[in-house]
Design a protein around this motif. Sequence first.
Motif, PDB file in Angstrom:
ATOM      1  N   VAL A 294       0.847  -1.182   0.000  1.00 12.72           N
ATOM      2  CA  VAL A 294       0.000   0.000   0.000  1.00 12.72           C
ATOM      3  C   VAL A 294       0.888   1.239   0.000  1.00 12.72           C
ATOM      4  N   GLY A 295       0.502   2.245  -0.799  1.00 11.75           N
ATOM      5  CA  GLY A 295       1.302   3.439  -0.949  1.00 11.75           C
ATOM      6  C   GLY A 295       0.981   4.524   0.053  1.00 11.75           C
ATOM      7  N   SER A 296       1.875   5.491   0.148  1.00 13.30           N
ATOM      8  CA  SER A 296       1.708   6.609   1.083  1.00 13.30           C
ATOM      9  C   SER A 296       0.412   7.366   0.844  1.00 13.30           C
ATOM     10  N   SER A 297       0.072   7.582  -0.416  1.00 12.02           N
ATOM     11  CA  SER A 297      -1.106   8.383  -0.738  1.00 12.02           C
ATOM     12  C   SER A 297      -2.393   7.738  -0.256  1.00 12.02           C
TER      13      SER A 297
ATOM     14  N   SER B 228      -2.899   1.471  -4.581  1.00  8.68           N
ATOM     15  CA  SER B 228      -2.468   2.863  -4.636  1.00  8.68           C
ATOM     16  C   SER B 228      -3.691   3.759  -4.792  1.00  8.68           C
ATOM     17  N   ASP B 229      -3.468   5.009  -5.241  1.00  9.56           N
ATOM     18  CA  ASP B 229      -4.579   5.930  -5.467  1.00  9.56           C
ATOM     19  C   ASP B 229      -5.088   5.867  -6.905  1.00  9.56           C
ATOM     20  N   VAL B 230      -4.580   4.907  -7.690  1.00  9.43           N
ATOM     21  CA  VAL B 230      -5.021   4.719  -9.073  1.00  9.43           C
ATOM     22  C   VAL B 230      -5.655   3.341  -9.196  1.00  9.43           C
TER      23      VAL B 230
ATOM     24  N   GLY C  90       7.200 -11.454 -14.387  1.00 11.07           N
ATOM     25  CA  GLY C  90       8.264 -12.100 -15.143  1.00 11.07           C
ATOM     26  C   GLY C  90       8.946 -13.205 -14.373  1.00 11.07           C
ATOM     27  N   ALA C  91       8.888 -13.137 -13.041  1.00 11.80           N
ATOM     28  CA  ALA C  91       9.480 -14.172 -12.202  1.00 11.80           C
ATOM     29  C   ALA C  91       8.488 -15.277 -11.853  1.00 11.80           C
ATOM     30  N   GLY C  92       7.249 -15.195 -12.390  1.00 15.31           N
ATOM     31  CA  GLY C  92       6.266 -16.253 -12.189  1.00 15.31           C
ATOM     32  C   GLY C  92       5.226 -15.987 -11.127  1.00 15.31           C
ATOM     33  N   ILE C  93       5.075 -14.723 -10.695  1.00 18.09           N
ATOM     34  CA  ILE C  93       4.119 -14.370  -9.642  1.00 18.09           C
ATOM     35  C   ILE C  93       2.993 -13.537 -10.232  1.00 18.09           C
ATOM     36  N   PRO C  94       1.725 -13.967 -10.127  1.00 21.75           N
ATOM     37  CA  PRO C  94       0.614 -13.144 -10.623  1.00 21.75           C
ATOM     38  C   PRO C  94       0.468 -11.871  -9.799  1.00 21.75           C
ATOM     39  N   VAL C  95       0.084 -10.779 -10.472  1.00 25.89           N
ATOM     40  CA  VAL C  95       0.030  -9.469  -9.836  1.00 25.89           C
ATOM     41  C   VAL C  95      -1.316  -8.809 -10.114  1.00 25.89           C
ATOM     42  N   LEU C  96      -1.835  -8.111  -9.097  1.00 24.50           N
ATOM     43  CA  LEU C  96      -3.040  -7.301  -9.270  1.00 24.50           C
ATOM     44  C   LEU C  96      -2.724  -5.877  -8.844  1.00 24.50           C
ATOM     45  N   LEU C  97      -2.981  -4.921  -9.728  1.00 20.66           N
ATOM     46  CA  LEU C  97      -2.808  -3.504  -9.447  1.00 20.66           C
ATOM     47  C   LEU C  97      -4.188  -2.887  -9.311  1.00 20.66           C
ATOM     48  N   ALA C  98      -4.499  -2.327  -8.129  1.00 22.95           N
ATOM     49  CA  ALA C  98      -5.843  -1.810  -7.876  1.00 22.95           C
ATOM     50  C   ALA C  98      -5.784  -0.618  -6.935  1.00 22.95           C
ATOM     51  N   ALA C  99      -6.921   0.067  -6.801  1.00 25.71           N
ATOM     52  CA  ALA C  99      -7.020   1.204  -5.888  1.00 25.71           C
ATOM     53  C   ALA C  99      -7.150   0.713  -4.459  1.00 25.71           C
ATOM     54  N   ALA C 100      -6.529   1.436  -3.535  1.00 28.32           N
ATOM     55  CA  ALA C 100      -6.629   1.072  -2.116  1.00 28.32           C
ATOM     56  C   ALA C 100      -8.065   1.137  -1.628  1.00 28.32           C
TER      57      ALA C 100
ATOM     58  N   ALA D 129     -10.469  -6.398  -3.965  1.00 32.25           N
ATOM     59  CA  ALA D 129      -9.212  -6.920  -4.492  1.00 32.25           C
ATOM     60  C   ALA D 129      -8.746  -8.139  -3.713  1.00 32.25           C
ATOM     61  N   LEU D 130      -8.962  -8.134  -2.406  1.00 37.47           N
ATOM     62  CA  LEU D 130      -8.499  -9.228  -1.558  1.00 37.47           C
ATOM     63  C   LEU D 130      -9.451 -10.414  -1.541  1.00 37.47           C
ATOM     64  N   THR D 131     -10.720 -10.189  -1.838  1.00 37.87           N
ATOM     65  CA  THR D 131     -11.678 -11.299  -1.795  1.00 37.87           C
ATOM     66  C   THR D 131     -11.859 -11.959  -3.160  1.00 37.87           C
TER      67      THR D 131
END
Length: 369
Positions: free
Chosen positions: A18-21, A176-178, A232-242, A248-250
């Motif tokens: 989680v980001g500062s914003s 993040s905030d995006v 690229g290292a084999g880990i799925p990623v999700l980019l979402a708003a905080a 996102a977690l469920t």
Amino acid sequence: MSGTREAIAAARRLVVKVGSSALTTAGSGLDVARLDALVDAIAERVARETQIVLVSSGAIGAGLAPLSLGKRPRDLATQQAAASVGQLALAHAYAESFGRYSLTVGQVLLTSDDVVRRSHYRNAQRTFSRLLALGAVPVVNENDTVATEEIRFGDNDRLAALVAHLIGADALLLLSDVDGLYDGDPRSGATRKLTEVLSESDVDGISVGMSSSGLGTGGMVSKLAAARTAAGAGIPVLLAAASEASAALTSASPGTAFAPADTRLSARRFWLGYAADTTGKLRLDDGAVTAVVRRRRSLLAAGITGIDGEFQAGDVVDLVDAKDRPVARGVVAFDATELPDLIGRSTPELPEEQRREVVHADDLVPLRR
């Protein structure tokens, strides 16, 4: 739902960044209501028997108001002072908030040395493993109070990607905030959100905007880099708003999902490619670039056109092409002082005691551009 999102929703070990914003404001510092909402979502996922490591920015932001600083300082000394004050407030807030669910928090402060040096890397692995085994929620941040310009991660997005591989996470969630990755700066209005990134070609040429909060250091550039590193290292990623942390977690339904590579890099190869500190460069001709990157062959002296830096046998170096672009990293088998007499020469031309690979294929990792 895509297979990537299903994998994230079903992950048994998850890194959440989680980001500062998402946690702080310049005027009033730490926003406890936002922090509590994040903890609520994480606790719900932990209740489903998921082990979670939280990589949290916000220490510097949390220290601004107590020190009467109106905005994030530019100089390192003041950043460190703000982090010193803010880290205590942030850790206390997390302990109090997770305590509502009878969850214990363990604070882990890292510098890049802790993942660049192999011995420190293994120590960090053991610490995380034990904390998770004991049922604690590790809360990770860069150790801004003591980190110098030379040893900083630079942003917690990269740190989160490194931690995800270090602990063997099943998925990485970047909040993040995006609300996802756009094919341009979302503030311009004429952009499209990407819901799935299946390969590198999906993001080639994308120009991403920066976070406008003024509190963080990463912006979308670093989030995209972190997502590409982990995927690229084999880990799925999700980019979402905080603000969508619960969904996102469920269900992993919001944001942008990055599909992982087919195979996961070993700890050593990941360390070589993404975590190790490099001490020099080997310049390759076009034939050597093809052999190393496409055919996964060892690097021989004949394919080297020049060297930069002062390094010793056993150090990690960058392998660059004719345009000075890094194409691989590897452990060099010669000192920098030995190589000038060898480069460009075929193996039969070399003295018998020097007829070996400059970088062996087993100690070499091609880089994704």
